[in-house]
Design a protein around this motif. Structure first.
Motif, PDB file in Angstrom:
ATOM      1  N   ARG A 168      -3.584  10.265  -0.127  1.00  0.00           N
ATOM      2  CA  ARG A 168      -3.496   9.900  -1.546  1.00  0.00           C
ATOM      3  C   ARG A 168      -2.040   9.773  -1.992  1.00  0.00           C
ATOM      4  O   ARG A 168      -1.388  10.760  -2.327  1.00  0.00           O
TER       5      ARG A 168
ATOM      6  N   ASP B 174      -7.986  17.846  -4.024  1.00  0.00           N
ATOM      7  CA  ASP B 174      -8.742  17.143  -5.058  1.00  0.00           C
ATOM      8  C   ASP B 174      -8.047  17.310  -6.407  1.00  0.00           C
ATOM      9  O   ASP B 174      -7.826  16.351  -7.143  1.00  0.00           O
TER      10      ASP B 174
ATOM     11  N   ASP C 121      -5.458  14.377  -8.777  1.00  0.00           N
ATOM     12  CA  ASP C 121      -5.655  13.862 -10.144  1.00  0.00           C
ATOM     13  C   ASP C 121      -4.382  14.091 -10.978  1.00  0.00           C
ATOM     14  O   ASP C 121      -4.017  13.259 -11.816  1.00  0.00           O
TER      15      ASP C 121
ATOM     16  N   VAL D  16      -8.912   7.320  -6.331  1.00  0.00           N
ATOM     17  CA  VAL D  16      -9.040   8.749  -6.642  1.00  0.00           C
ATOM     18  C   VAL D  16     -10.029   8.965  -7.793  1.00  0.00           C
ATOM     19  O   VAL D  16     -10.731   9.973  -7.839  1.00  0.00           O
TER      20      VAL D  16
END
Ligand code: NAD
Ligand code: IPM
Ligand code: MN
Length: 390
Positions: free
Chosen positions: A104, A244, A248, A278
């Motif tokens: 990510r 996770d 964000d 995402v």
């Protein structure tokens, strides 16, 4: 001519819209760079579940496996109990296809404004590498005496040396191909067993990467450092749940969830990797037509890199970045264009934009991933990606 079979799971909410827009960019990149894409839609997600009671059956897993890669929009729907689609589809596919590494990037593109003062394109270019199949996501546990004042919930977290090592190895390879910095993010001060295993793994594997400096940041402190000083990070490696959450946060720093790309990556190439933004299905804006497709399009660029089409990946990324720089706002009706129009604009830009100089892409994630795909072994691939692009 190289030909790729792409499975497309639009999913729920804004998922189908942003995926369609991203595919427009993929097709334009294929036309420009001389390869072909055969895209096959898969009807999965809330509507199908509500209609048939089926989330994901073995035949569909087998059919998906026949593809070179999967593009996923998002799943999740207020009409379906939490977890049924998220666990039953996304987590199930990550596990079934051994997508042990979630990649990510947190990159602020030139001309895009971060909501955090002082964050610039120069100081915000990091990659979160998240272990993608274990930790609290393994799902074991129990709830006894439910609904009473004696209720007890157990939620197991599993951390194996094998999955941790695979994730950490990948993170070191990426750091070596980039700026040579790796940060472990965990809670070793509280999660002594799992945290200890992560730290030992980083220390051990780090010995084979003397050119990569590594350090450590607790997950809570990361929530301060990432927005205020993203420049201190190059590659951040972390467990499933922390990854996770901080991804964000990273998304916000880089302009919002509409801009944050991701890859569920199978580093051994034993099954297709799955590329998804995402963000989720965004039920609050679903059907309004103003979701930002940049995150999906940048995920699709990672897909092209993962297929070994590095030039196409860099062109699609540059096209998205160039469109983003022109937007009056990064989300909502103030963006001034619909999701579909943005997809068309990105596709047009793919056809016309000057190909990015390989020099500029040398340390980029797209280059590293592209090199990895071309190089066979991860180590050779990333090293080659760096050398060839630079
Ligand atoms: P979300 O990411 O869907 O939305 C959070 C906020 O960001 C919302 O206000 C939304 O409008 C905004 N947003 C998200 N994507 C955007 C885009 N492309 N452009 C503009 N704004 C955007 O998170 P949530 O609301 O917590 O979850 C909604 C559903 O999605 C839940 O069912 C959740 O489980 C699921 N989910 C799925 C995925 C996935 O499929 N990969 C990821 C996260 C959440
Ligand atoms: C994500 C999502 C998923 C996760 C859910 C939908 C399973 O939040 O991809 O970030 O928690 O990994
Ligand atoms: Mn998430």
């Amino acid at each position: 001519m190289n030909a790729y079979k792409l499975a497309v799971v639009g999913g729920d909410g804004i998922g189908p819209d942003v995926t369609r827009a991203a595919l427009a960019g993929v097709h334009a990149a294929a036309a420009r760079c001389g390869f072909s894409i055969e895209a096959t839609d898969f009807d999965l997600g809330a509507e199908r579940y509500l209609r048939t009671g089926v989330v994901l059956e073995e035949e569909t897993v087998s059919a998906l496996r026949e593809h070179d890669a999967i593009l996923l929009g998002a799943v999740g729907d207020p009409r379906v109990a939490p977890g049924i689609l998220e666990r039953g589809l996304i987590v199930a596919l990550r596990v079934a296809f051994a997508q042990s590494v979630n990649i990510r990037p947190v990159r602020l593109y030139p001309g895009v404004e971060s909501p955090v003062r002082g964050v610039t394109a120069q100081n915000c270019d990091l990659v979160v590498i998240r272990e993608n199949t274990e930790g609290l996501y393994t799902g074991g546990g129990s709830l006894s005496h439910a609904g009473t004042e004696h209720a007890v919930a157990l939620q197991n977290s599993i951390t194996t040396a094998a999955a941790t090592a695979e994730t950490v190895e990948f993170a070191f390879q990426l750091a070596q191909a980039r700026r040579g910095r790796l940060t472990l993010c965990h809670k070793t001060n509280i999660l002594l067993h799992a945290g200890g295993l992560w730290q030992d793994t980083v220390d051990q594997i780090g010995q084979r990467y003397p050119q990569v400096e590594h350090d450590y940041v607790h997950a809570d402190a990361m929530c301060q450092h990432l927005p205020l000083d993203p420049g201190r990070f190059d590659v951040v490696v972390t467990d499933n749940l922390f990854g996770d959450i901080i991804s964000d946060l990273g998304a916000t720093v880089q302009g919002g969830l509409g801009l944050a790309a991701g890859a569920n990556y199978n580093p051994r190439g034993t099954a297709p990797s799955m590329y998804e933004p995402v963000h989720g299905s965004a039920p609050d804006i679903a059907g309004k037509g103003w979701a930002n497709p940049a995150a999906a399009a940048l995920s699709a660029a990672m897909c092209l890199a993962g297929l070994g089409e590095r030039t196409a990946a860099l062109i699609l990324e540059a096209a998205v970045a160039s469109v983003l720089a022109e937007l009056p706002s990064l989300a909502g009706p103030d963006m001034g264009r619909s999701t579909e129009e943005l997809g068309e604009l990105i596709a047009d830009r793919v056809s016309s934009i000057e190909a990015p100089q390989s020099e500029a892409g040398a340390r980029s994630l797209m280059s590293a991933l592209g090199g990895l795909a071309l190089g066979g072994t991860a180590q050779g691939g990333l090293a080659q990606g760096h050398a060839a692009a630079g």
